[in-house]
Design an enzyme around this catalytic site. Structure first.
Site, mmCIF file in Angstrom:
data_model
loop_
_atom_site.group_PDB
_atom_site.id
_atom_site.type_symbol
_atom_site.label_atom_id
_atom_site.label_comp_id
_atom_site.label_asym_id
_atom_site.label_seq_id
_atom_site.Cartn_x
_atom_site.Cartn_y
_atom_site.Cartn_z
ATOM 1 N N SER A 128 11.610 18.367 2.080
ATOM 2 C CA SER A 128 12.643 19.332 2.463
ATOM 3 C C SER A 128 12.162 20.754 2.213
ATOM 4 O O SER A 128 11.402 21.014 1.272
ATOM 5 C CB SER A 128 13.920 19.072 1.649
ATOM 6 O OG SER A 128 14.833 20.138 1.777
ATOM 7 N N GLU A 130 13.927 22.857 0.952
ATOM 8 C CA GLU A 130 14.499 23.241 -0.342
ATOM 9 C C GLU A 130 13.460 23.142 -1.455
ATOM 10 O O GLU A 130 13.659 23.671 -2.547
ATOM 11 C CB GLU A 130 15.697 22.356 -0.669
ATOM 12 C CG GLU A 130 16.917 22.583 0.209
ATOM 13 C CD GLU A 130 17.651 23.887 -0.107
ATOM 14 O OE1 GLU A 130 17.549 24.358 -1.261
ATOM 15 O OE2 GLU A 130 18.308 24.430 0.796
ATOM 16 N N TYR A 152 18.281 18.787 -6.352
ATOM 17 C CA TYR A 152 17.824 18.176 -5.093
ATOM 18 C C TYR A 152 16.415 18.628 -4.756
ATOM 19 O O TYR A 152 15.536 17.813 -4.448
ATOM 20 C CB TYR A 152 18.792 18.533 -3.963
ATOM 21 C CG TYR A 152 18.295 18.129 -2.599
ATOM 22 C CD1 TYR A 152 18.274 16.787 -2.224
ATOM 23 C CD2 TYR A 152 17.821 19.072 -1.692
ATOM 24 C CE1 TYR A 152 17.803 16.399 -0.974
ATOM 25 C CE2 TYR A 152 17.355 18.692 -0.440
ATOM 26 C CZ TYR A 152 17.348 17.356 -0.089
ATOM 27 O OH TYR A 152 16.871 16.981 1.134
#
Length: 327
Positions: A128, A130, A152
């Site tokens: 991801s 992120e 996450y």
């Protein structure tokens, strides 16, 4: 013999598009789902309703090594796509423990099971953007340092490191796709893009008066999920495993998304948006922008759906959805 693919997270946005894509490629598609999903197919399997009879579902848990081993031993899949995760960033602030445990252990269990029971299986890990978090450089590519800003993001960096380590230590075919934000009408309602498109639909149809949002200034690189699942597949078709950033190379703010969504419905966003500071993240990721030049060169991949088409797809789909469901 047709190739066999195993997808974790097959009932999610990416999993459903990937399953459809692989079926068109004549794969035999298997999916791992939680047992509770089989007990509530109407609500939990809605994304794969049209292909439900074409895929083979197996009840298992990412938190149970034994259940994953049993499935992998039985199927011996040619390709494994690990898409399942606790993927809602805001929730990861509320429950860091379950996010870290599910996401990290699930990836580790799968990799270990592949090593011991199906070492010829090719493995895709869903990374991801992120992972980049508090970015060091703009745009971000495969060599940009990671600085995750949520449990996450941390769990995805760990999964990426595990994937690379199993590739290097055990000579397994393991890839990470570092996918930037990708949306669709199948996105969950808790994500800001679907919150916007669904809210616009409800406001357009007179069922809602205001749309409450948090950080309008956050900037993201948004693509369409149906384009990105092709990149996942392409990674596992190469001779050598590697990691790739998948993005559009174009950036828009949450405000841009909302403004366009309302305009598609013939509305002015200024009349309907209210801000709530409680929706701001404790540690915000302000800007993400991907450089997908490696994927373009090696995989011959590029995004097909422009930002404007993505937003239109989501808004028009949600207007139909609200009309039919009343929700």
């Amino acid at each position: 013999m047709p190739k066999k693919a195993l997808i974790t997270g097959i009932t999610g946005q990416d999993g459903s598009y990937l399953a459809e894509f692989l079926l068109k490629k004549k794969y035999k598609v298997h999916g791992i789902i939680r047992r509770v999903a089989l007990e509530d197919e109407t609500h939990r399997l809605w994304r794969i309703r049209k292909i439900r009879q074409k895929v083979i579902l197996h009840a298992a848990s990412l938190e149970s090594y034994a259940s994953l081993v049993k499935i992998i031993q039985k199927i011996k899949p040619d390709e494994i796509y690990h898409l399942a995760a606790q993927s809602y960033v805001d929730f990861s602030f509320k429950d860091e423990f379950s996010t870290l445990n599910t996401n990290i252990s699930g990836t580790h269990y799968l990799l270990s099971a592949i090593k011991d029971f199906s070492p010829k299986s090719k493995f895709y890990f869903a990374g991801s953007s992120e992972m980049f978090g508090k970015v060091k450089t703009v745009p971000q590519n495969e060599k940009t340092p990671f600085h995750p800003r949520s449990a996450y993001g941390i769990s995805k960096v760990t999964g990426h490191d595990l994937t690379r380590n199993y590739r290097e230590a055990y000579n397994l075919f393991c890839c990470t796709g570092i996918l930037f934000n990708h949306e669709s009408p199948r996105r969950g309602f808790e994500f800001v893009t679907r919150k916007i498109s669904h809210g616009v639909a409800r406001i357009k149809l007179g069922l809602q008066r205001k749309l409450v949002l948090g950080n309008l200034g956050a900037r993201r690189d948004w693509g369409h999920a149906k384009d990105y699942v092709e990149a996942m597949w392409l990674m596992l078709q190469k001779r050598k495993p590697d990691d790739f950033v998948i993005a559009t190379g174009k950036q828009h703010s949450v405000k841009d998304f909302a403004k366009l969504a309302f305009s598609i419905a013939g509305l002015n966003y200024k009349d309907y948006i209210t801000l709530d500071k409680n929706l701001l993240r404790p540690a915000e990721v302000d800007t993400l922008l991907g450089n997908y030049s490696k994927a373009k060169k090696v995989l011959k991949w590029k995004p097909k759906t422009p930002f404007e088409s993505l937003v239109k797809d989501m808004v028009t789909s949600d207007i139909k959805f609200v009309k039919s469901s009343g929700y």
